[in-house]
Scaffold this motif. Sequence first.
Motif, short mmCIF file in Angstrom:
data_model
loop_
_atom_site.label_atom_id
_atom_site.label_comp_id
_atom_site.label_asym_id
_atom_site.label_seq_id
_atom_site.Cartn_x
_atom_site.Cartn_y
_atom_site.Cartn_z
N THR A 97 -2.23 -0.38 2.91
CA THR A 97 -1.25 -1.30 1.72
C THR A 97 -0.90 -0.48 0.60
OG1 THR A 97 -1.76 -3.45 2.70
CG2 THR A 97 -0.63 -3.54 0.90
N ALA A 98 -1.87 0.21 -0.06
CA ALA A 98 -1.61 0.94 -1.26
C ALA A 98 -0.65 2.23 -0.87
CB ALA A 98 -2.79 1.49 -1.89
N ILE A 99 -1.04 2.80 0.14
CA ILE A 99 -0.12 4.21 0.33
C ILE A 99 1.56 3.41 0.82
CG2 ILE A 99 0.34 5.63 2.30
CD1 ILE A 99 -2.57 5.80 2.37
N ASP A 100 1.49 2.35 1.46
CA ASP A 100 3.01 1.78 1.72
C ASP A 100 3.62 1.64 0.41
OD1 ASP A 100 2.42 1.97 4.56
OD2 ASP A 100 1.83 -0.18 4.59
N VAL A 101 2.99 0.60 -0.20
CA VAL A 101 3.71 0.20 -1.54
C VAL A 101 4.05 1.49 -2.62
CG1 VAL A 101 3.30 -0.95 -3.54
CG2 VAL A 101 2.54 -1.92 -1.33
N ASP A 102 2.94 2.37 -2.64
CA ASP A 102 3.27 3.52 -3.43
C ASP A 102 4.37 4.42 -3.04
OD1 ASP A 102 2.77 5.26 -5.67
OD2 ASP A 102 1.30 6.39 -4.43
N LEU A 103 4.52 4.59 -1.72
CA LEU A 103 5.52 5.48 -1.13
C LEU A 103 6.86 4.80 -1.48
CD1 LEU A 103 3.76 6.71 2.18
CD2 LEU A 103 4.10 8.12 0.07
N ILE A 104 6.85 3.61 -1.19
CA ILE A 104 8.34 2.80 -1.55
C ILE A 104 8.50 2.70 -2.89
CG2 ILE A 104 9.58 0.36 -1.14
CD1 ILE A 104 7.63 0.14 1.28
N THR A 105 7.71 2.52 -3.86
CA THR A 105 8.02 2.14 -5.01
C THR A 105 7.99 3.50 -5.94
OG1 THR A 105 5.57 1.60 -5.65
CG2 THR A 105 7.06 -0.12 -5.14
N SER A 106 7.23 4.43 -5.66
CA SER A 106 7.38 5.54 -6.57
C SER A 106 8.51 6.35 -6.28
CB SER A 106 6.09 6.41 -6.40
OG SER A 106 6.22 6.86 -4.84
N ARG A 107 9.50 6.19 -5.21
CA ARG A 107 10.68 6.64 -5.22
C ARG A 107 11.70 6.35 -6.26
NH1 ARG A 107 12.07 4.86 0.64
NH2 ARG A 107 10.24 4.96 1.20
N ARG A 108 11.27 5.21 -6.70
CA ARG A 108 12.24 4.73 -7.95
C ARG A 108 11.62 5.10 -9.37
NH1 ARG A 108 12.22 2.30 -3.21
NH2 ARG A 108 13.97 0.93 -2.54
N ALA A 109 10.31 4.99 -9.56
CA ALA A 109 9.64 5.48 -10.77
C ALA A 109 8.29 5.39 -10.67
CB ALA A 109 9.97 4.22 -11.67
N GLU A 110 7.60 6.43 -11.25
CA GLU A 110 6.34 6.80 -11.40
C GLU A 110 5.66 5.58 -12.11
OE1 GLU A 110 2.89 8.66 -10.61
OE2 GLU A 110 4.73 9.16 -9.61
N PRO A 111 4.45 5.00 -11.36
CA PRO A 111 3.93 3.91 -11.98
C PRO A 111 3.06 4.36 -12.97
CG PRO A 111 2.69 4.41 -10.18
CD PRO A 111 4.05 5.27 -10.28
N ALA A 112 3.16 3.15 -14.26
CA ALA A 112 2.29 3.73 -15.39
C ALA A 112 0.76 3.10 -14.95
CB ALA A 112 2.67 2.81 -16.48
N GLN A 113 0.63 2.19 -14.19
CA GLN A 113 -0.60 1.80 -13.48
C GLN A 113 -0.35 1.23 -12.25
OE1 GLN A 113 -2.30 -1.72 -15.51
NE2 GLN A 113 -4.15 -1.59 -14.23
N PHE A 114 -1.59 1.61 -11.34
CA PHE A 114 -1.32 1.27 -9.99
C PHE A 114 -2.80 1.39 -9.49
CE2 PHE A 114 -1.16 1.62 -5.51
CZ PHE A 114 0.08 1.38 -5.03
N SER A 115 -3.60 -0.03 -9.42
CA SER A 115 -4.90 -0.23 -8.87
C SER A 115 -4.68 -1.31 -7.80
CB SER A 115 -5.65 -0.54 -10.03
OG SER A 115 -5.34 -1.50 -10.75
N VAL A 116 -5.69 -1.40 -6.92
CA VAL A 116 -5.73 -2.31 -6.02
C VAL A 116 -7.41 -2.80 -5.96
CG1 VAL A 116 -5.71 -2.76 -3.47
CG2 VAL A 116 -3.90 -0.94 -4.67
#
Length: 147
Positions: free
Chosen positions: A53-72
């Motif tokens: 799920t992290a990979i899915d969410v990261d690939l979708i959201t990071s196209r818009r902006a690099e996260p300041a924090q991303f933890s699961v």
Amino acid sequence: MSEDTFRSVEIERTSVGQYVVRNVRGGSMSMGTGQDASFTPVELLLAAIGGCTAIDVDLITSRRAEPAQFSVAVTGDKVRDEAGGNRMQNLTVEFTVTFPAGVEGDKAREALPRSLQQSHDRLCTVSRTVELGTPVSIVEAAGPTGD
């Protein structure tokens, strides 16, 4: 099954309760019973659910902006069920994701809930397999007999 759908790992015993897991790309990691720092099979299951799920969410959201924090954080309870078998229940995947201020961050924040839902409903092979209850076959390979 075709070559593009087939997935596999190999597990080799290194000592009592200790194993090395290898993939076809040459990656390896230790697995064991929890007596040392090696991951247990249950921890690997939790990591697979959260990682997928992290990979899915990261690939979708990071196209818009690099996260300041991303933890699961992935949690669950290992229980013995009514039939006397071990299993996991109460599986939860909790995301803590923040994006920077600004238009790009706003777009990523807006996409986050939808990306979590898409991963759960159709993208994450691991959690969908667990939820759908895919049968597992345990078989003994034919091989040479010992002396």
